[in-house]
Scaffold this motif. Structure first.
Motif, short mmCIF file in Angstrom:
data_model
loop_
_atom_site.label_atom_id
_atom_site.label_comp_id
_atom_site.label_asym_id
_atom_site.label_seq_id
_atom_site.Cartn_x
_atom_site.Cartn_y
_atom_site.Cartn_z
N LEU B 101 0.82 -1.21 0.00
CA LEU B 101 0.00 0.00 0.00
C LEU B 101 0.86 1.26 0.00
N SER B 102 1.92 1.26 0.85
CA SER B 102 2.73 2.48 0.90
C SER B 102 3.48 2.67 -0.42
N ALA B 103 3.93 1.55 -1.03
CA ALA B 103 4.62 1.67 -2.32
C ALA B 103 3.66 2.21 -3.39
N LEU B 160 0.89 5.88 -25.33
CA LEU B 160 1.67 4.66 -25.09
C LEU B 160 2.63 4.42 -26.25
N ILE B 161 2.18 4.72 -27.49
CA ILE B 161 3.06 4.56 -28.65
C ILE B 161 4.19 5.59 -28.60
N TRP B 162 3.82 6.83 -28.30
CA TRP B 162 4.82 7.90 -28.34
C TRP B 162 5.80 7.85 -27.18
N LEU B 163 5.29 7.57 -26.01
CA LEU B 163 6.09 7.78 -24.79
C LEU B 163 6.47 6.46 -24.09
N GLY B 164 6.13 5.32 -24.68
CA GLY B 164 6.47 4.06 -24.03
C GLY B 164 5.49 3.77 -22.89
N ILE B 165 5.92 2.82 -22.01
CA ILE B 165 4.98 2.42 -20.96
C ILE B 165 5.46 2.81 -19.57
N ASP B 166 6.48 3.67 -19.51
CA ASP B 166 6.98 4.06 -18.19
C ASP B 166 6.12 5.16 -17.57
N GLU B 167 6.77 6.01 -16.83
CA GLU B 167 6.05 7.07 -16.12
C GLU B 167 5.53 8.15 -17.08
N ALA B 168 6.27 8.40 -18.16
CA ALA B 168 5.95 9.54 -19.03
C ALA B 168 4.50 9.55 -19.52
N PRO B 169 3.97 8.45 -20.06
CA PRO B 169 2.59 8.54 -20.55
C PRO B 169 1.58 8.77 -19.44
N LYS B 170 1.85 8.26 -18.24
CA LYS B 170 0.90 8.44 -17.13
C LYS B 170 0.86 9.91 -16.72
N LEU B 245 -4.23 0.63 -17.58
CA LEU B 245 -3.75 0.14 -18.88
C LEU B 245 -2.34 -0.41 -18.82
N ALA B 246 -1.46 0.28 -18.14
CA ALA B 246 -0.09 -0.18 -18.12
C ALA B 246 0.63 0.33 -16.90
N ALA B 247 0.85 -0.53 -15.92
CA ALA B 247 1.59 -0.11 -14.74
C ALA B 247 2.03 -1.34 -13.96
N ASN B 248 3.07 -1.16 -13.14
CA ASN B 248 3.53 -2.23 -12.27
C ASN B 248 3.32 -1.90 -10.81
N ASP B 249 2.86 -0.70 -10.57
CA ASP B 249 2.52 -0.32 -9.21
C ASP B 249 1.50 0.81 -9.27
N GLY B 250 1.06 1.22 -8.11
CA GLY B 250 0.04 2.27 -8.08
C GLY B 250 -1.27 1.72 -7.56
N LEU B 251 -2.11 2.59 -7.06
CA LEU B 251 -3.36 2.17 -6.41
C LEU B 251 -4.30 1.48 -7.38
N ALA B 252 -4.43 2.03 -8.61
CA ALA B 252 -5.34 1.43 -9.57
C ALA B 252 -4.79 0.09 -10.07
#
Lengths: 274, 298
Positions: B101-103, B160-170, B245-252
């Motif tokens: 949760l904290s992460a 997602l196409i332009w910025l990849g799947i890291d933090e940038a598109p989010k 859509l694309a994440a490895n962490d986060g509340l959603a």
């Protein structure tokens, strides 16, 4: 109305002051239509005098004042002060509006100091000047209050003190007491006279209250509406040191009624005049 | 004095006679009243006491919790599983102890902080310019009017196409999903600075920069904080779309994980966290507004 010696003498002695010549202001309305708000206005406000402009709403009196303040531009014609043409706003002409012009987040003291800060006065001199003005305007004990904690009359006192702070040559007042109740208004009129006596500032007052204009000023310009033009200029016979008793002077009542008639029965007045 | 008396007497003569004392409220008759009595509770804009306000707020929270508990115990079934309040709190504790949760909180908050801070900075700058200069307003208004109707969520595949799947598109999605609203609403706030305040400053010798800095901004500041507060909800909406859509962490992301394991109690726990964060940030921004601009407090 004959020109009274009082102001005429002053005028003859010094030709400086606020001078309006052939001022025209037209507004564009819609695609093709234009409205002439002011049509060839001539005014003279000699230095040190208190002159009023009266007129019904829509006669362009506020527009005239805004042009003198440099907040609006004339379509043609000029406004000059001591021979210098007005092209924009400046601290040489203090303005007071009918309402909503104090900074609500600033205390009374800070509001009065605003113009001095803009002019870059050093801290100590600024504090002295503000204290002096608060004294003149009877606001010393309210210095730390916010505008919303003041009554309407007190707010206008602050607005006048703020406009006076930078030491303007001319004070332009746009219906400053229009929103006040009758008793407060009378008190504020006395206040304005005392400020005028103490500071010797030239004052141009716009009002729709004829009695106020006659009571306060040395000269009254009566404007006619649509298009706004000077119908009549009347020099008043009461001296500078007038008191409330002037209101009962028969001449006061006659002049008041005469101007009132000029405003309320324009057609008749025009006939009489011609 | 005499004529005044005459006038008063004249009026009194014309008016109907006043009722004698004792005439009203006699036995067997109710004292007549005029007008309709209004209860403070049901009167439009009626004032209520602070105590009643607090009591009603408490009753509101309790009734919501009651409804939840009712759903969990009475209406829940195999296909419509609802965890009880107790089960949800237990799941929340479990998530907290595992460190997930904290992460997730820090990952999500960071995205919001960066994306929304950028959005508000850009939006406020555009809004102040739009509200101050008719020329900027004319130039920018049609663009905003068009762009804000493109749903930001529809940009997700593109981002997602332009910025990849890291933090940038989010972060970009949070920015794009809120910046136009911030700009338009700040523009309205700045436009509503009363003209006489600005004109008075000019006649006191202030230049344009001074008017902007010393009049327009202070007057707009509480309104701008309100705009920030209102649009923050949209930022969280964008965050959830991005993390779903694309994440490895986060509340959603954690909600999606919980779905995979049918941990409905965890899903509820995370929804609770969203609600609490929202309410806390709302309170914080209100407090900030009142703290920094006490003059504008209603």
């Amino acid at each position: 109305m004959d020109a009274q010696p009082d102001l005429a003498v002053v005028e003859a002695m010094n030709t400086t002051g606020l001078v309006v010549r052939n001022l025209v202001k037209t507004y564009r309305i819609g695609r093709r239509g234009t409205v002439t708000a002011l049509d060839g206005i001539d005014l003279d406000v000699p230095n040190g005098s208190l002159v009023s402009i009266v007129g019904v709403s829509g006669c362009g009196k506020s527009t005239l004042l805004a042009i003198a303040g440099g907040l609006e531009t004339a379509t043609s014609g000029t406004v000059e002060i001591d021979g210098a043409r007005i092209v924009g706003p400046g601290p040489d002409r203090g303005m007071v509006f009918q309402s909503y012009s104090l900074y609500p987040w600033k205390t009374v003291r800070e509001n009065v100091a605003f113009g001095l800060e803009c002019a870059g006065w050093p801290r100590a001199e600024r504090d002295d000047r503000v204290a002096e003005l608060l004294g003149v305007t009877g606001l010393s004990s309210f210095a730390s209050l916010l505008p919303r904690e003041l009554s309407g009359g007190m707010r206008q006192r602050v607005a006048i003190a703020r406009a006076l702070a930078p030491g303007p040559d001319v004070l332009l007042l746009d219906e400053p007491f229009g929103a006040l109740d009758a008793q407060t208004k009378r008190a504020m009129q006395e206040f304005l006279l005392s400020v005028w006596h103490r500071t010797a500032t030239t004052i141009l007052l716009v009002t729709h209250d004829v009695e106020e204009a006659v009571y306060l000023s040395q000269r009254v310009y009566v404007l006619a509406a649509r298009p706004g033009r000077v119908r009549s200029a009347i020099d008043l016979p009461f001296g500078r040191d007038r008191g409330p008793l002037v209101r009962r002077d028969p001449r006061f009542l006659d002049l008041r009624d005469e101007i009132e008639d000029l405003l309320t029965t324009p057609a008749l007045a025009e006939e009489v005049a011609s | 004095m005499a004529p005044v008396r005459t006038v008063a007497a004249g009026r009194a003569a014309m008016a109907p006679p006043l009722p004698e004392v004792g005439e009203v409220g006699e036995v067997g008759r109710r004292a007549p009243v005029r007008g309709q009595r209004q209860s403070a509770l049901l009167r439009l804009r009626g004032e209520i006491s602070p105590a009643l306000r607090l009591a009603l707020a408490g009753a509101g929270v309790i009734s919501l919790l009651g409804l939840w508990q009712l759903m969990a115990t009475v209406w829940a079934s195999e296909g419509f599983a609802v965890p009880t309040i107790g089960a949800t709190v237990a799941a929340l504790q479990e998530l907290w102890r595992s460190g997930d949760l904290s992460a997730d909180l820090s990952a999500s908050s960071q995205r919001i902080a960066i994306g929304y801070a950028a959005s508000f900075a850009i939006g406020a700058a555009i809004g102040v310019a739009v509200g101050s200069f008719r020329s900027v307003e004319a130039f920018v208004e049609p663009q905003l009017g068009f762009l804000r109707y493109i749903p930001a969520t529809a940009l997700t595949p593109l981002l997602l196409i332009w910025l990849g799947i890291d933090e940038a598109p989010k972060v970009a999605l949070i920015l794009l999903g809120t910046v136009f609203y911030n700009a338009l609403m700040v523009g309205d706030v700045v436009r509503s600075v009363p003209g006489p305040l600005i004109n008075a400053a000019y006649t006191l010798g202030a230049g344009r920069w001074t008017v902007l800095r010393r009049v327009v901004l202070p007057h707009s500041w509480p309104g701008m904080l309100d705009v920030a507060r209102i649009n923050l909800a949209a930022a969280w909406l964008m965050l959830v779309v991005a993390e779903l859509l694309a994440a490895n962490d986060g509340l959603a992301f954690r909600i999606i994980r919980a779905q995979r394991f049918r941990r409905i109690d965890r899903m509820f726990a995370l929804l609770l966290v969203f609600g609490l964060i929202g309410a806390a940030s709302d309170l914080f921004l209100r407090w900030m507004r009142n703290r920094t601009s006490p003059w504008s407090r209603p």
